[in-house]
Scaffold this active site. Structure first.
Site, PDB file in Angstrom:
ATOM      1  N   ASP A   1      -6.361  -1.102   4.120  1.00  0.00           N
ATOM      2  CA  ASP A   1      -5.041  -1.846   3.432  1.00  0.00           C
ATOM      3  C   ASP A   1      -5.692  -2.265   2.222  1.00  0.00           C
ATOM      4  OD1 ASP A   1      -3.153  -3.967   3.245  1.00  0.00           O
ATOM      5  OD2 ASP A   1      -4.538  -5.662   3.928  1.00  0.00           O
TER       6      ASP A   1
ATOM      7  N   GLU B   1       7.708  16.886 -14.793  1.00  0.00           N
ATOM      8  CA  GLU B   1       8.942  17.168 -13.201  1.00  0.00           C
ATOM      9  C   GLU B   1      10.051  16.593 -13.190  1.00  0.00           C
ATOM     10  OE1 GLU B   1      10.772  15.999  -9.690  1.00  0.00           O
ATOM     11  OE2 GLU B   1      10.793  14.954 -11.492  1.00  0.00           O
TER      12      GLU B   1
ATOM     13  N   ASP C   1       4.963  -1.917  -1.332  1.00  0.00           N
ATOM     14  CA  ASP C   1       3.313  -2.148  -0.096  1.00  0.00           C
ATOM     15  C   ASP C   1       3.488  -1.558   1.023  1.00  0.00           C
ATOM     16  OD1 ASP C   1       1.621  -3.691   0.178  1.00  0.00           O
ATOM     17  OD2 ASP C   1       2.077  -5.428   1.197  1.00  0.00           O
TER      18      ASP C   1
ATOM     19  N   ASP D   1       0.185   1.363   1.802  1.00  0.00           N
ATOM     20  CA  ASP D   1      -0.503   1.494   2.907  1.00  0.00           C
ATOM     21  C   ASP D   1      -0.169   3.066   3.249  1.00  0.00           C
ATOM     22  OD1 ASP D   1      -1.741  -0.992   2.353  1.00  0.00           O
ATOM     23  OD2 ASP D   1      -0.548  -2.197   3.686  1.00  0.00           O
TER      24      ASP D   1
HETATM   25  N1  PHE Z   1      12.367  14.361  -7.907  1.00  0.00           N
HETATM   26  C1  PHE Z   1      12.896  13.638  -8.451  1.00  0.00           C
HETATM   27  C2  PHE Z   1      13.056  12.847  -9.604  1.00  0.00           C
HETATM   28  O1  PHE Z   1      12.463  12.638 -10.347  1.00  0.00           O
HETATM   29  C3  PHE Z   1      13.592  12.192  -6.864  1.00  0.00           C
HETATM   30  C4  PHE Z   1      14.008  12.729  -5.951  1.00  0.00           C
HETATM   31  C5  PHE Z   1      12.094  12.715  -4.875  1.00  0.00           C
HETATM   32  C6  PHE Z   1      14.934  13.228  -5.429  1.00  0.00           C
HETATM   33  C7  PHE Z   1      12.466  13.050  -3.446  1.00  0.00           C
HETATM   34  C8  PHE Z   1      15.081  13.623  -3.666  1.00  0.00           C
HETATM   35  C9  PHE Z   1      13.893  13.765  -2.862  1.00  0.00           C
HETATM   36  O2  PHE Z   1      14.086  12.036 -10.059  1.00  0.00           O
HETATM   37 ZN    ZN Z   2      13.778  11.370 -12.027  1.00  0.00          ZN
HETATM   38 ZN    ZN Z   3      10.293  11.332  -9.594  1.00  0.00          ZN
END
Ligand code: PHE
Ligand code: ZN
Ligand code: ZN
Length: 474
Positions: free
Chosen positions: A36, A164, A297, A301
């Site tokens: 948890d 990313e 939350d 988990d």
């Molecule tokens: N990767 C996208 C972002 O960071 C968010 C996302 C995650 C969209 C998963 C679709 C599915 O902006």
């Molecule tokens: Zn994003």
């Molecule tokens: Zn994202």
């Protein structure tokens, strides 16, 4: 990553012993129960990321100082609890970026379970839901694992990706540069990108169904908690795609972004129909106020459950042959090879006899204040039912009486904890070699350092001569 880790197994592989046995039933008898995890801790992590953004122009974006500050902070938290961390630097058209990869020492190196999240924000805001939530939840799971004292069957690796938002650049960079053999060792990659959306849904990635028990384990978890879920085909929209394209099983969850919650979804999940799951997606308002703590939350988990479950997943644990010596150069006949420590103890000097061969570790014998050590890292296999450290010792001294002036400690170092298995001293020396051994069962699944530490006081020598060491399993 693994190439930096020197293990006795790799020493063995380089030596004469080439056989290895596949044992499908090794590993802990019972999987560790799901934890948890603390949403209070995760909220504190999010506040730290918010503070970093605030102190760095309001964002944590690629090429901006808030990104590196975020990475440095996560790294320090992991280093402090015993992870082996590595920062991978790469360049993007928005500036230099970094991945952070953290390995938990131990587990079967042939079976790697990875959990990751992107750590960068867009430049328009602090990125607390996207992706402070995934970053902070994965961090908390990693910290909780370290605190649990569990020994995993598999090797656990956590990653925080850079860039990313520029198109999965960090995770792509990692995979492109990972040797093929190391790619093949990854059994699962789990991705967490946006797990606390303010108007949340529970979307389980469904774009890599081939042989993917992890997707089903995740949906089964939500179902067991009474949390409705939906599949989502996220395609190339997050870092799991960098793994999927090499055929590695992936899964993940997403609590929703710019798309609009339908009334059917609102009746199943609550929240507001006709509004985006995250109205602040990629905006300056993606702040601490942009997080649904209940969703965070629950997903925290779930992440803990998945890490704990896959830490012990039976992928067919690879164990060394029973009785094989897991220490390299155990009788010192190759000099100091694979041993580290202070210069000098490992010697072929004829001043003291070796038990076998001509080399041994002659610790102490200086007759002046000194500290000498020899040590070697070894991975005690997960699934070993018994593991022992053994060695032969002869000792002699110029001291007399019953006071311990000079000592030899036999120790095992696991993370930041040093345990003394046995202390020898100038009291009760013996010039006949005798063998001693200690159980290492408590360290199954862990990479530890076996250490011999001699200290002498200012006068009258004591010599502790160690030879023919071994770590064996049965
Ligand atoms: N990767 C996208 C972002 O960071 C968010 C996302 C995650 C969209 C998963 C679709 C599915 O902006
Ligand atoms: Zn994003
Ligand atoms: Zn994202």
């Amino acid at each position: 990553m693994r190439t930096l880790r020197t293990t006795a197994l790799s020493a063995l592989a380089a030596g004469a012993v080439v056989a290895s046995t596949l044992v499908g039933t090794g590993g802990p008898a019972t999987a560790a129960p799901s934890p948890d995890l603390s949403v209070t801790n995760v909220t504190a992590h999010l506040q730290k990321l918010q503070d970093i953004a605030t102190a760095n122009g309001g964002n944590r974006a690629t090429g901006r100082p808030g990104y590196k500050a975020s990475l440095d902070w996560v790294k320090a938290r992991l280093d402090a609890v015993g992870y082996t961390t590595q920062v991978q630097t790469f360049s993007t058209s928005s500036g230099t970026s970094y991945n952070l990869v953290a390995d938990w020492p131990g587990g079967d190196a042939e079976h790697v379970v990875m959990t990751g999240a992107h750590l960068d924000s867009v430049s328009s805001g602090p990125g607390i839901n996207d992706n402070g939530t995934g970053s902070a939840a994965v961090l908390e799971a990693a910290l909780a694992w370290a605190a649990s004292g569990n020994t995993p069957r598999n090797h656990l690796r956590f990653a925080w990706w850079g860039a990313e938002e520029q198109g999965l650049l960090g995770s792509n960079h990692y995979m492109r540069n990972l040797p093929t053999a190391d790619k093949d060792r990854i059994d699962l990659y789990m991705n967490y990108d946006m797990v606390g959306s303010p108007n949340p849904g529970y979307f389980v990635y469904d774009d890599n169904p081939a042989g993917n028990g992890a997707r089903d384990a995740m949906t089964a978890y939500y179902t067991s908690k009474g949390i409705p879920w939906e599949y989502i085909d996220v395609q190339g929209r997050s870092d799991h795609a960098s793994f999927r394209s090499y055929g590695i099983p992936t899964t993940g969850m997403y609590s929703g972004g710019e798309t609009i919650k339908t009334s059917a979804q609102a009746s199943k999940w609550g929240g507001t129909a006709g509004q985006a799951f995250d109205p602040c997606y990629h905006r300056s308002c993606d702040t601490m106020a942009n997080v649904n703590t209940t969703a965070l939350d629950r997903n925290l988990d779930m992440i803990g459950h998945m890490v704990w479950l896959y830490a012990d997943k039976d992928y067919g644990t690879t164990l060394p042959p029973t009785g094989a010596n897991l220490l390299g150069n155990p009788g010192f006949e190759s000099g100091a090879t694979v041993w580290t420590g202070t210069a000098g103890p490992i010697t072929s000097s004829t001043g003291r006899p070796a038990r076998t061969g001509s080399w041994k570790a002659w610790l102490g014998g200086n007759g002046s204040t000194s500290t000498e050590t020899i040590s070697q890292q070894v991975t005690v296999p997960a699934g070993a039912t018994a593991a022992r450290l053994s060695y032969w010792l002869r000792s002699d001294t110029a001291e007399s009486g019953t006071t311990a002036y000079d000592t030899l400690r036999v120790q095992v170092v696991s993370g930041s904890t040093t345990t003394t298995l046995r202390t020898f001293s100038n009291v009760g020396t013996s010039t006949t070699y005798a063998q001693f051994s200690h159980s290492l069962a408590a360290y199954a699944g862990k990479t530890v350092t076996v250490k011999f530490l001699a200290t002498e006081d200012s006068s009258l020598q004591t010599s502790f001569v160690v030879d023919d060491t071994a770590v064996t399993t049965s």
